[in-house]
Design a protein around this motif. Structure first.
Motif, PDB file in Angstrom:
ATOM      1  N   ARG A 112      36.296  38.729  25.879  1.00  0.00           N
ATOM      2  CA  ARG A 112      36.223  40.201  25.832  1.00  0.00           C
ATOM      3  C   ARG A 112      36.866  40.715  24.538  1.00  0.00           C
ATOM      4  N   THR A 113      38.007  40.148  24.159  1.00  0.00           N
ATOM      5  CA  THR A 113      38.664  40.542  22.910  1.00  0.00           C
ATOM      6  C   THR A 113      37.768  40.247  21.716  1.00  0.00           C
ATOM      7  N   GLU A 116      35.018  42.792  21.525  1.00  0.00           N
ATOM      8  CA  GLU A 116      35.471  44.066  20.971  1.00  0.00           C
ATOM      9  C   GLU A 116      35.520  44.011  19.451  1.00  0.00           C
ATOM     10  N   HIS A 119      31.988  43.927  18.071  1.00  0.00           N
ATOM     11  CA  HIS A 119      31.381  45.261  18.175  1.00  0.00           C
ATOM     12  C   HIS A 119      31.710  46.115  16.946  1.00  0.00           C
ATOM     13  N   THR A 120      32.808  45.796  16.264  1.00  0.00           N
ATOM     14  CA  THR A 120      33.155  46.515  15.027  1.00  0.00           C
ATOM     15  C   THR A 120      32.498  45.879  13.799  1.00  0.00           C
ATOM     16  N   SER A 125      25.803  47.472  16.288  1.00  0.00           N
ATOM     17  CA  SER A 125      26.870  48.174  16.987  1.00  0.00           C
ATOM     18  C   SER A 125      27.392  49.333  16.147  1.00  0.00           C
ATOM     19  N   LEU A 136      30.581  46.585  27.175  1.00  0.00           N
ATOM     20  CA  LEU A 136      30.736  45.173  26.838  1.00  0.00           C
ATOM     21  C   LEU A 136      31.203  44.428  28.085  1.00  0.00           C
TER      22      LEU A 136
END
Length: 139
Positions: A112-113, A116, A119-120, A125, A136
């Motif tokens: 998950r981290t 994230e 996503h940047t 995204s 997410l």
């Protein structure tokens, strides 16, 4: 650092979602479009949401790999699924998306981290940031 760029060229002819055809000059893409059955179409072709999902999931997978490599995390077999939803309400169409990822050998919290961070990094995204809801999901 040398900057590199690439421009994809895709031409659509016909009635867009209603039987239009999209092609690239190199012939690598040649698809006929159709409204999905869920929106009253015949479903006899692809649709823009599927194409967005294909591009986004591929791009996001690359960004996920970079996020992991930058942190010296080894991803095992990795899968990214993009669920792109179009909602039609009184002739107004809106998008939302869910990005799901799984990676062998990486726990869901770490994944998950990484998602994230990816996503940047992912251009898809970045392009949709603040424009459509995106969820997410790791695991």
């Amino acid at each position: 650092m040398t900057s590199k760029s690439y421009t994809a060229v895709v031409t659509t002819v016909g009635e867009g979602r209603h039987g239009g055809r999209s092609t690239t000059p190199d012939g690598n893409l040649d698809v006929v479009h159709a409204y999905p059955v869920e929106l009253g179409g015949n479903g006899a072709g692809t649709n823009p949401e599927q194409l967005l999902g294909a591009g986004w999931s591929a791009c996001f997978r690359g960004a996920l790999g970079k996020a992991a490599a930058d942190r010296q995390i080894k991803l095992g077999d990795t899968e990214v699924t993009a669920e792109v939803t179009v909602t039609a309400d009184n002739g107004d169409h809106n998008l939302s998306a869910v990005l799901r990822a799984s990676a062998a050998g990486v726990d869901d919290i770490t994944l998950r981290t990484l998602m994230e961070v990816a996503h940047t990094l992912c251009p898809y995204s970045k392009a949709t940031a603040g424009n459509i809801p995106v969820e997410l999901i790791a695991g």
